[in-house]
Design a protein around this motif. Structure first.
Motif, short mmCIF file in Angstrom:
data_model
loop_
_atom_site.label_atom_id
_atom_site.label_comp_id
_atom_site.label_asym_id
_atom_site.label_seq_id
_atom_site.Cartn_x
_atom_site.Cartn_y
_atom_site.Cartn_z
N GLN A 1 73.61 13.77 64.67
CA GLN A 1 72.42 12.92 64.66
C GLN A 1 71.75 12.87 66.03
O GLN A 1 70.52 12.87 66.13
CB GLN A 1 72.80 11.52 64.16
CG GLN A 1 73.18 11.51 62.69
CD GLN A 1 73.93 10.28 62.28
OE1 GLN A 1 74.60 9.63 63.08
NE2 GLN A 1 73.85 9.93 61.00
N ALA A 2 72.57 12.83 67.08
CA ALA A 2 72.01 12.84 68.43
C ALA A 2 71.26 14.15 68.67
O ALA A 2 70.13 14.15 69.19
CB ALA A 2 73.12 12.68 69.46
N MET A 3 71.87 15.26 68.28
CA MET A 3 71.22 16.56 68.49
C MET A 3 69.95 16.68 67.65
O MET A 3 68.97 17.31 68.07
CB MET A 3 72.19 17.69 68.17
CG MET A 3 73.27 17.88 69.22
SD MET A 3 72.59 18.31 70.86
CE MET A 3 72.27 20.06 70.63
N GLU A 4 69.95 16.09 66.47
CA GLU A 4 68.74 16.10 65.64
C GLU A 4 67.58 15.44 66.38
O GLU A 4 66.46 15.97 66.42
CB GLU A 4 69.01 15.37 64.33
CG GLU A 4 67.80 15.25 63.43
CD GLU A 4 68.07 14.46 62.16
OE1 GLU A 4 67.12 13.90 61.59
OE2 GLU A 4 69.25 14.39 61.73
N MET A 5 67.85 14.27 66.95
CA MET A 5 66.80 13.57 67.68
C MET A 5 66.38 14.32 68.93
O MET A 5 65.19 14.43 69.25
CB MET A 5 67.29 12.16 68.05
CG MET A 5 67.49 11.23 66.88
SD MET A 5 68.03 9.56 67.38
CE MET A 5 66.56 8.97 68.24
N LEU A 6 67.36 14.87 69.65
CA LEU A 6 67.08 15.54 70.93
C LEU A 6 66.38 16.88 70.75
O LEU A 6 65.50 17.24 71.54
CB LEU A 6 68.39 15.74 71.70
CG LEU A 6 69.05 14.45 72.21
CD1 LEU A 6 70.52 14.70 72.54
CD2 LEU A 6 68.31 13.91 73.42
N LEU A 7 66.76 17.65 69.74
CA LEU A 7 66.21 18.99 69.55
C LEU A 7 64.86 19.00 68.86
O LEU A 7 64.02 19.85 69.13
CB LEU A 7 67.19 19.86 68.76
CG LEU A 7 68.51 20.20 69.47
CD1 LEU A 7 69.44 20.95 68.52
CD2 LEU A 7 68.27 21.03 70.72
N THR A 8 64.64 18.04 67.95
CA THR A 8 63.37 18.01 67.23
C THR A 8 62.34 17.14 67.93
O THR A 8 61.14 17.38 67.81
CB THR A 8 63.55 17.48 65.79
OG1 THR A 8 63.92 16.09 65.84
CG2 THR A 8 64.61 18.28 65.04
N GLY A 9 62.80 16.09 68.64
CA GLY A 9 61.88 15.16 69.27
C GLY A 9 61.16 14.28 68.27
O GLY A 9 60.23 13.55 68.62
N GLU A 10 61.57 14.35 67.00
CA GLU A 10 60.88 13.59 65.97
C GLU A 10 61.25 12.11 66.01
O GLU A 10 62.33 11.73 66.46
CB GLU A 10 61.21 14.17 64.59
CG GLU A 10 60.63 15.57 64.38
CD GLU A 10 60.98 16.14 63.02
OE1 GLU A 10 61.76 15.50 62.27
OE2 GLU A 10 60.46 17.23 62.69
#
Length: 274
Positions: A171-180
């Protein structure tokens, strides 16, 4: 109602960080219009208040919230960019900013008093980091969160530290990589916030949380918060060895003796903080 105490002397109150101490709850309100940017001045003032509150026995719980239509947009990009014309292209100022931010976030985690974020609106980048660094977070149903640095060529590496210690790696990587941007319910699902409440009840619910915590022994809160973060970085056996010793020392405290006695005698405990 309890008495309201001023933390800073008259004439020294900053317009970008409001403060009020009422019934043991120190409320620090971000009001650095238009975006509550975590400028050097903002971070220094927050640190000053946190330091003052460490030894102030009148402070039992700290709440960080905002008076604006958003919580915080993170670092002041205009302030940072203005130093690109420096001889070192801004390196010294960038280092100062990141060091100060790291100091602020660690001051929250290591603070002997519980810190609650009351979030209404957008919390982005270092603003999201601020939320993740607090012990508890309650947000309105209108709140949103993101770590959008990747969109502007500046990965949210320091916000990543607090974020990755609160939500799962995926979940952290989802936020960090997409910036969404994620909404309040998703932030609750991720574990970034404890509760999502209707906007009109946010202050009431945050105060309810703070009052419940303020009624506890300040010594026990200090012991418990410190132990929580220390054991979280240990392996299982070390964590049990450490917390077993913490429990022994806690049992020897006067407040533990009082609290257990009050429970058995069916009366309200009288805490001394000893």
């Amino acid at each position: 109602m309890g008495e309201v105490h001023a933390i800073r002397k008259e004439g020294q109150v900053s317009p970008i960080v409001g403060h009020e101490l009422l019934d043991g709850i120190l409320r620090l309100t971000l009001q650095n219009a238009p975006a509550n940017a975590l400028s050097i001045a903002m971070m220094q003032l927050l640190l000053e208040h946190l330091r003052s509150a460490r030894e102030d026995k009148a402070v039992r719980v700290i709440v960080i919230d905002s008076s604006l239509k958003l919580f915080s947009a993170g670092h002041d990009l205009k302030e940072l960019s203005s130093h690109r014309s420096d001889e070192d292209r801004g390196r010294a100022f960038f280092e100062q900013t990141m060091r100060l931010c790291a100091e602020l976030m660690q001051a929250i985690v290591s603070h002997p008093k519980p810190v609650i974020a009351g979030v209404d609106g957008l919390a982005t980048a270092a603003g999201c980091q601020l939320v993740a660094s607090c012990d508890l977070a309650v947000c309105s149903d209108k709140s949103t969160f993101c770590t959008p640095g990747v969109n502007i060529g500046l990965f949210c590496s320091t916000p990543m530290v607090a974020l990755s210690r609160n939500v799962s790696r995926k979940q952290a990587m989802e936020m960090l990589l997409t910036g969404e941007t994620i909404d309040a319910s998703t932030a609750r699902e991720f574990g970034l916030v404890n509760r999502v409440v209707p906007q009109e009840y946010l202050n009431q619910i945050v105060r309810k949380y703070a009052q419940a915590i303020a009624a506890k022994s300040p010594l026990v809160l200090k012991i418990g918060k410190e132990a929580f973060y220390k054991q979280a970085e240990m392996d299982l056996a070390s964590a049990y060895d450490y917390t077993a010793q913490v429990m022994v020392e806690n049992m020897l405290a006067r407040d533990a003796e009082e609290g257990i006695g009050a429970f058995m005698e069916k009366r309200k405990p009288e805490w001394t903080g000893e």
